[in-house]
Write a protein that holds these residues in place. Structure first.
Motif, PDB file in Angstrom:
ATOM      1  N   ALA A 139       0.825  -1.210   0.000  1.00 45.27           N
ATOM      2  CA  ALA A 139       0.000   0.000   0.000  1.00 45.27           C
ATOM      3  C   ALA A 139       0.855   1.253   0.000  1.00 45.27           C
ATOM      4  CB  ALA A 139      -0.911  -0.020   1.221  1.00 45.27           C
ATOM      5  N   LEU A 140       2.013   1.155   0.631  1.00 47.38           N
ATOM      6  CA  LEU A 140       2.859   2.342   0.730  1.00 47.38           C
ATOM      7  C   LEU A 140       3.730   2.529  -0.496  1.00 47.38           C
ATOM      8  CD1 LEU A 140       3.924   1.941   4.427  1.00 47.38           C
ATOM      9  CD2 LEU A 140       2.696   3.870   3.490  1.00 47.38           C
ATOM     10  N   ARG A 141       3.795   1.481  -1.301  1.00 45.21           N
ATOM     11  CA  ARG A 141       4.740   1.515  -2.410  1.00 45.21           C
ATOM     12  C   ARG A 141       4.471   2.676  -3.357  1.00 45.21           C
ATOM     13  NH1 ARG A 141       6.250  -3.865  -5.364  1.00 45.21           N
ATOM     14  NH2 ARG A 141       4.763  -4.561  -3.798  1.00 45.21           N
ATOM     15  N   ALA A 142       3.183   2.941  -3.582  1.00 48.14           N
ATOM     16  CA  ALA A 142       2.828   3.979  -4.560  1.00 48.14           C
ATOM     17  C   ALA A 142       3.266   5.373  -4.097  1.00 48.14           C
ATOM     18  CB  ALA A 142       1.319   3.957  -4.785  1.00 48.14           C
ATOM     19  N   ASP A 143       3.231   5.611  -2.810  1.00 45.54           N
ATOM     20  CA  ASP A 143       3.605   6.943  -2.319  1.00 45.54           C
ATOM     21  C   ASP A 143       5.052   6.930  -1.838  1.00 45.54           C
ATOM     22  OD1 ASP A 143       0.648   6.351  -0.520  1.00 45.54           O
ATOM     23  OD2 ASP A 143       0.770   7.361  -2.451  1.00 45.54           O
ATOM     24  N   ASN A 144       5.649   8.079  -1.761  1.00 41.90           N
ATOM     25  CA  ASN A 144       7.005   8.143  -1.215  1.00 41.90           C
ATOM     26  C   ASN A 144       6.916   8.412   0.261  1.00 41.90           C
ATOM     27  OD1 ASN A 144       8.210   7.780  -3.704  1.00 41.90           O
ATOM     28  ND2 ASN A 144       8.145   9.981  -4.160  1.00 41.90           N
ATOM     29  N   VAL A 145       7.091   7.337   1.029  1.00 46.07           N
ATOM     30  CA  VAL A 145       6.954   7.496   2.469  1.00 46.07           C
ATOM     31  C   VAL A 145       8.193   6.974   3.164  1.00 46.07           C
ATOM     32  CG1 VAL A 145       5.466   7.037   4.435  1.00 46.07           C
ATOM     33  CG2 VAL A 145       4.520   6.953   2.135  1.00 46.07           C
ATOM     34  N   THR A 146       8.632   7.702   4.156  1.00 42.11           N
ATOM     35  CA  THR A 146       9.716   7.206   5.005  1.00 42.11           C
ATOM     36  C   THR A 146       9.053   6.413   6.116  1.00 42.11           C
ATOM     37  OG1 THR A 146      10.873   9.285   4.577  1.00 42.11           O
ATOM     38  CG2 THR A 146      11.714   7.911   6.363  1.00 42.11           C
ATOM     39  N   ILE A 147       9.548   5.205   6.330  1.00 42.06           N
ATOM     40  CA  ILE A 147       8.876   4.354   7.320  1.00 42.06           C
ATOM     41  C   ILE A 147       9.822   3.964   8.440  1.00 42.06           C
ATOM     42  CG2 ILE A 147       7.589   2.212   7.648  1.00 42.06           C
ATOM     43  CD1 ILE A 147       7.121   2.202   4.622  1.00 42.06           C
ATOM     44  N   LEU A 148       9.322   4.092   9.670  1.00 44.68           N
ATOM     45  CA  LEU A 148      10.044   3.550  10.824  1.00 44.68           C
ATOM     46  C   LEU A 148       9.083   2.612  11.526  1.00 44.68           C
ATOM     47  CD1 LEU A 148      11.231   6.686  10.572  1.00 44.68           C
ATOM     48  CD2 LEU A 148      12.277   6.063  12.716  1.00 44.68           C
ATOM     49  N   PHE A 149       9.509   1.404  11.789  1.00 46.12           N
ATOM     50  CA  PHE A 149       8.593   0.570  12.547  1.00 46.12           C
ATOM     51  C   PHE A 149       9.307  -0.224  13.626  1.00 46.12           C
ATOM     52  CE2 PHE A 149       9.176  -3.698  10.708  1.00 46.12           C
ATOM     53  CZ  PHE A 149       9.733  -3.433   9.476  1.00 46.12           C
ATOM     54  N   VAL A 150       8.590  -0.355  14.722  1.00 49.00           N
ATOM     55  CA  VAL A 150       9.062  -1.125  15.866  1.00 49.00           C
ATOM     56  C   VAL A 150       8.649  -2.569  15.644  1.00 49.00           C
ATOM     57  CG1 VAL A 150       8.760  -1.523  18.341  1.00 49.00           C
ATOM     58  CG2 VAL A 150       8.844   0.803  17.440  1.00 49.00           C
ATOM     59  N   GLU A 151       9.558  -3.477  15.892  1.00 49.50           N
ATOM     60  CA  GLU A 151       9.208  -4.875  15.634  1.00 49.50           C
ATOM     61  C   GLU A 151      10.006  -5.790  16.538  1.00 49.50           C
ATOM     62  OE1 GLU A 151       6.711  -6.320  13.521  1.00 49.50           O
ATOM     63  OE2 GLU A 151       7.438  -7.862  14.893  1.00 49.50           O
ATOM     64  N   HIS A 152       9.360  -6.869  16.972  1.00 51.40           N
ATOM     65  CA  HIS A 152      10.064  -7.829  17.819  1.00 51.40           C
ATOM     66  C   HIS A 152      10.484  -9.060  17.039  1.00 51.40           C
ATOM     67  CE1 HIS A 152       9.696  -5.903  21.665  1.00 51.40           C
ATOM     68  NE2 HIS A 152       8.420  -5.651  21.468  1.00 51.40           N
ATOM     69  N   ASP A 153       9.857  -9.244  15.872  1.00 53.96           N
ATOM     70  CA  ASP A 153      10.151 -10.434  15.084  1.00 53.96           C
ATOM     71  C   ASP A 153      11.338 -10.143  14.164  1.00 53.96           C
ATOM     72  OD1 ASP A 153      10.136 -12.411  13.025  1.00 53.96           O
ATOM     73  OD2 ASP A 153       8.042 -12.863  13.481  1.00 53.96           O
ATOM     74  N   MET A 154      12.441 -10.814  14.406  1.00 55.70           N
ATOM     75  CA  MET A 154      13.676 -10.513  13.665  1.00 55.70           C
ATOM     76  C   MET A 154      13.574 -10.885  12.198  1.00 55.70           C
ATOM     77  SD  MET A 154      15.318  -8.912  15.808  1.00 55.70           S
ATOM     78  CE  MET A 154      14.495  -8.538  17.329  1.00 55.70           C
ATOM     79  N   ASP A 155      12.778 -11.895  11.883  1.00 53.53           N
ATOM     80  CA  ASP A 155      12.622 -12.274  10.474  1.00 53.53           C
ATOM     81  C   ASP A 155      11.976 -11.123   9.710  1.00 53.53           C
ATOM     82  OD1 ASP A 155      11.726 -15.638  11.458  1.00 53.53           O
ATOM     83  OD2 ASP A 155      13.665 -14.808  10.836  1.00 53.53           O
ATOM     84  N   ILE A 156      10.972 -10.563  10.296  1.00 50.25           N
ATOM     85  CA  ILE A 156      10.271  -9.462   9.640  1.00 50.25           C
ATOM     86  C   ILE A 156      11.179  -8.259   9.500  1.00 50.25           C
ATOM     87  CG2 ILE A 156       8.426  -7.782   9.920  1.00 50.25           C
ATOM     88  CD1 ILE A 156       6.581  -9.883  10.603  1.00 50.25           C
TER      89      ILE A 156
END
Lengths: 298, 264, 319
Positions: free
Chosen positions: B194-211
């Motif tokens: 969904a974000l691919r179409a727009d130019n967005v900088t993304i920061l996300f918190v995650e506990h799953d190392m694979d992801i």
């Protein structure tokens, strides 16, 4: 000078009776998080029961000095009957609902109690004047006051001291403070929160009724008295901070002195001044003067 | 190489707990950054400070060169920084569609203040809402009351609402937590698509190392309020300190060249 | 969607029906209806506030202001024969405007509070007005003022037609108020009310100001209460400080809870129901009607928390 003295003394007397009424209200809120709108009606019940007892007593020409015992007796009777009845019979089914919904529930109880009073006692006024002048008068700076009023102040101080002692020194009291601080953790620690609620509400009711009992010899006992007093009690506990005992004391003194000043100097603003002060306090201290620290949300 | 967000010397303590200890980090435009760390390491505090919910005790945050340290969440959102929440923050008595309409309605009302969404018009709101529902595969839930929906759906909606505002920076706080293992990749794929179409900088918190290794090109590892590692995923996941304090030794070392899944 | 369109249809049908039908009703019914409609307006505003997550125990403030405004200004500035003191349309509208201005100012303060503190502060302000009114002779003290009207929008009305005219004015004002509110609730800003109630944090994080939403809705509720107050004052023919007493506000809350927040029609219908039952109960059981109210309130809270309206509302779109 006499002016200042009369404002102060009248203020303290008024504060005393406000304190007795309000401390129960703030206690119930502190422990159960319920703002009990029916508190004023319980006060009225106390006054009516007192009027009945006193009327009976003096009607049978019994020892007049013993009649003073009827006042706390009335308070205890009302407390022990109405308290558990309301709490166990109705409120306990409402726990867990939103605070404002609980306010509406107590408002419903107020409506019911108002009619209970009318059905039991009718709409004419009652009086229980006999004990009032019984102990005579005394003078402060040349102004006459009744010993009864002095007694009122003593009782108020006594109630405050006793409650503080019970809450901080006895085991039961500390359990109550724990529940005030955090209901969930208290329950998790094994405190019988349900029983604490019943006891608190009963004690609170007794205190409201005591306020009514003590005021009965001074005023005309009428159906509207509960409804008139509850808004004063609200002003006191909101100023002092909901759930705070010292707050109720400070709030009572503030409201008492403000009202007394108004009555002596500008009677037109008597009622206005009390609510003005309440609004003022809320503007600068939104949670009242003594309020518990609030936990952060996210 | 333009830095869109720059935090300098951020410090934040809650009594005896240090949630941020001299945090210094610059984020490049259009990059995808993962924030990892144990509970209480300071990741959410960082997001809370960037989005204006918390004021740092000291330090500054600059967005596109502008100092946003003291702004409130409302203003920061209007400038183009949005976030999703660990526990979905939704309007529980409204339906999924109504939640989106509400979010879009705010953009319409505050149109003049929104940096990036000024093209949205009042009569276009329904269309955008429906299109978002499609994009996030939420269409089947459109008239369901949000309070009763499963966690995965609520999470998606939470993220979708943060995105309808067309932010330039999107901060996702544990987008896949509370979601079953097989749904995690589904959600991340969905969001990244969904974000691919727009130019967005993304920061996300995650506990799953694979992801984290799959979707990011840079990882910040937090521990006790400090950033203990800041590098490409392979380097960070193999970092000794990170392995000690965050991942745990039993996690297999990252494969060399673990590419980011969603190409930008 | 369906439920809301139904409201619109209901309003459009009700207008001519009420206007025409009212003509045939006996005087005491018309009188009762004006009272109920006027109070219904107050409850309408209260319901908007409840949708925003706030319960005001002080709408009596604006209700009273609305009733007192025109006649007070008239008396103070000695405008005894002006339209301000004798027009059934001007007086309520003036009252609504005054209420709105006061709410605009007070709203800056009140919009910061929630839950119990909002309730208590709103109660305090209404009691401030009460306290002022009972002691100020220029404003009638505890006796208040008598009011009457001779014209509607400047047109003179024969005494025989006065009651019906007032009734018609009430119906028309309620129609427009309900319609306006209905449209407002479907607008982007109106929709934010429930969002604020559900999750203030998210509203702020989406870029909108919660305080602004609360302030706007507070003013709207006040304007409606003022309008209702003006109508009720004319209906009773008398205004007194009791309009601001907290039990008056309590009654509005009761009716609001009774009707629920589901539709703009709910408060109006609940108010009609309430006034009808109240006047009947008052006549036959003066010592138990409050008890009946109390018990009804408890029953609604326990079994129909969304109010009586929820019984009629279709749940088609709920999962």
């Amino acid at each position: 000078m006499t002016d200042l003295v009369s404002v102060l003394v009248d203020g303290i007397i008024y504060s005393s009776y406000l304190f007795i009424i309000s401390v129960g209200l703030t206690l119930i809120y502190g422990v159960m998080k319920i703002l009990n709108m029916a508190h004023g009606s319980l006060y009225a019940l106390g006054a009516y029961v007192t009027a009945t007892f006193v009327g009976f007593w003096f009607g049978h020409n019994l020892n007049p000095y013993v009649s003073f015992l009827l006042l706390p007796l009335a308070a205890v009777v009302v407390g022990l009957v109405a308290g558990p009845l309301i709490e166990r019979g109705l409120l306990r089914f409402m726990y867990g609902k939103d605070e404002i919904v609980l306010v509406l529930v107590t408002y419903a109880i107020l409506l019911i109690l108002e009619d209970v009073i009318k059905l039991a006692w009718g709409v004419e006024s009652y009086s229980a004047y006999q004990p009032y002048g019984l102990l005579g008068n005394f003078e402060v700076a040349g102004l006459p006051y009744t010993v009864y009023d002095a007694l009122l102040v003593v009782v108020a101080i006594g109630v405050g001291v006793a409650l503080t002692w019970v809450l901080t020194r006895t085991r039961q009291g500390k359990l109550l403070l724990a529940v005030i601080h955090d209901r969930e953790v208290s329950a998790a620690m094994g405190i019988n929160v349900q029983r604490v609620y019943t006891v608190t509400f009963t004690v609170g009711t007794m205190l409201a009724a005591l306020g009514g009992a003590l005021i009965a010899p001074k005023v005309s006992v009428v159906p509207a008295m509960g409804v008139d007093v509850i808004v004063l009690a609200f002003a006191v506990v909101v100023i002092g901070g909901l759930g705070s005992l010292p707050g109720a004391a400070l709030g009572s003194v503030i409201v008492g002195l403000v009202r007394s000043t108004a009555v002596h100097h500008m009677p037109e603003v008597e009622l206005f001044s009390i609510y003005f002060v309440m609004a003022l306090v809320l503007i600068f201290r939104p949670k009242g003067l003594f309020s518990a620290a609030e936990a952060r949300k996210i | 190489m333009t830095t869109i967000l720059h935090a300098r010397g951020l410090n934040k303590s809650f009594g005896a707990v240090t949630a941020a200890n001299n945090i210094d980090v610059g984020v490049e435009r259009d990059s995808i950054v993962g924030l990892i760390g144990g509970n209480g390491a300071g990741k959410t505090t960082f997001i809370n400070m960037v989005t204006g919910y918390l004021k740092p005790d000291s330090g500054t945050i600059h967005y596109e060169g502008r100092d946003i340290t003291s702004l409130v969440p409302r203003s920061i959102t209007q400038l183009g920084i949005c976030r999703s929440f660990q526990i979905p923050q939704l309007f529980n008595t409204l339906t999924v569609r109504e939640n989106l309409l509400t979010a879009l309605g705010i953009v319409v009302i505050e149109r003049k203040k929104f940096a990036s969404a000024s093209t949205l018009r009042s009569d276009g709101v329904d269309a955008v809402a429906d299109e978002t529902l499609e994009r996030f595969r939420l269409a089947e839930y459109r008239n369901h009351v949000v309070g009763f929906l499963p966690e995965g759906v609520r999470k998606l909606l939470d993220i979708a609402m943060a995105m309808v505002v067309k932010p330039k920076i999107l901060l996702l706080d544990e987008p896949t937590s509370g979601v079953s293992a097989d749904e995690k990749f589904f959600i991340m794929d969905m969001v990244m698509d969904a974000l691919r179409a727009d130019n967005v900088t993304i920061l996300f918190v995650e506990h799953d190392m694979d992801i984290v290794s799959r979707y990011t090109d840079r990882i910040l590892a937090f521990y006790e309020g400090r950033i203990i590692a800041d590098d490409v995923p392979d380097a960070v996941l193999n970092n000794a300190e990170v392995r000690k304090y965050v991942i745990g030794e039993s996690h297999p070392p990252a494969a060399a060249g673990g590419a980011r899944h969603a190409a930008h | 969607m369906i439920a809301r369109d139904r409201t619109l249809a209901m309003l459009l049908i009700a207008l001519p029906v009420c206007l025409a039908g009212g003509w045939l009703l006996p005087a005491w019914v018309q009188s009762l209806l004006v009272l109920a409609l006027g109070k219904g307006l107050v409850v309408l505003g209260l319901v908007l506030l409840m949708r925003t997550g706030l319960v005001s125990f002080g709408q009596g403030l604006y209700f009273c202001l609305g009733a007192y405004a025109a006649v007070s200004v008239g008396k103070i500035f000695k405008l005894d024969n002006s339209i301000l003191m004798s027009d059934a349309l001007v007086m309520p509208l003036f009252g609504a405007a005054v209420a709105g201005v006061v709410a605009l100012v007070l709203g800056f303060l009140l919009a910061r509070y929630r839950a119990i503190f909002f309730a208590m502060l709103s109660l305090a302000f209404s009691m401030i007005l009460y306290g002022l009114l009972i002691k100020i002779p220029a404003l009638g003290s505890s006796d208040g003022f008598n009011i009457s009207f001779k014209t509607v929008a400047g047109v003179a009305i024969a005494p025989a037609a006065q009651l019906y005219t007032l009734y018609a004015v009430a119906v028309v004002l309620v129609f427009f108020a309900a319609l306006a509110l209905h449209q407002y609730l479907r607008s982007h800003l109106g929709r934010l009310a429930e969002a604020v109630r559900d999750n203030e944090l998210r509203v702020e994080y989406m870029g909108s100001s919660v305080r602004y939403v609360v302030h706007v809705n507070y003013v709207i509720a006040a304007v409606l209460a003022g309008l209702g107050g003006g109508l009720v004052g004319l209906s009773i023919g008398h205004v007194d400080p009791d309009l601001a007493y907290w039990t008056t506000s309590g009654e509005f809350v009761f009716v609001a809870v009774l009707g629920g927040t589901g539709s703009v029609a709910a408060p109006i219908i609940a108010s009609l129901l309430f006034e009808a039952i109240k006047s009947a109960a008052y006549q036959y059981t003066p010592y138990t009607w409050q008890m009946v109210l109390g018990i009804s309130l408890l029953l609604v809270i326990m079994f129909l928390p969304a109010g009586l309206w929820s019984v009629f509302q279709r749940r088609a779109k709920r999962a």
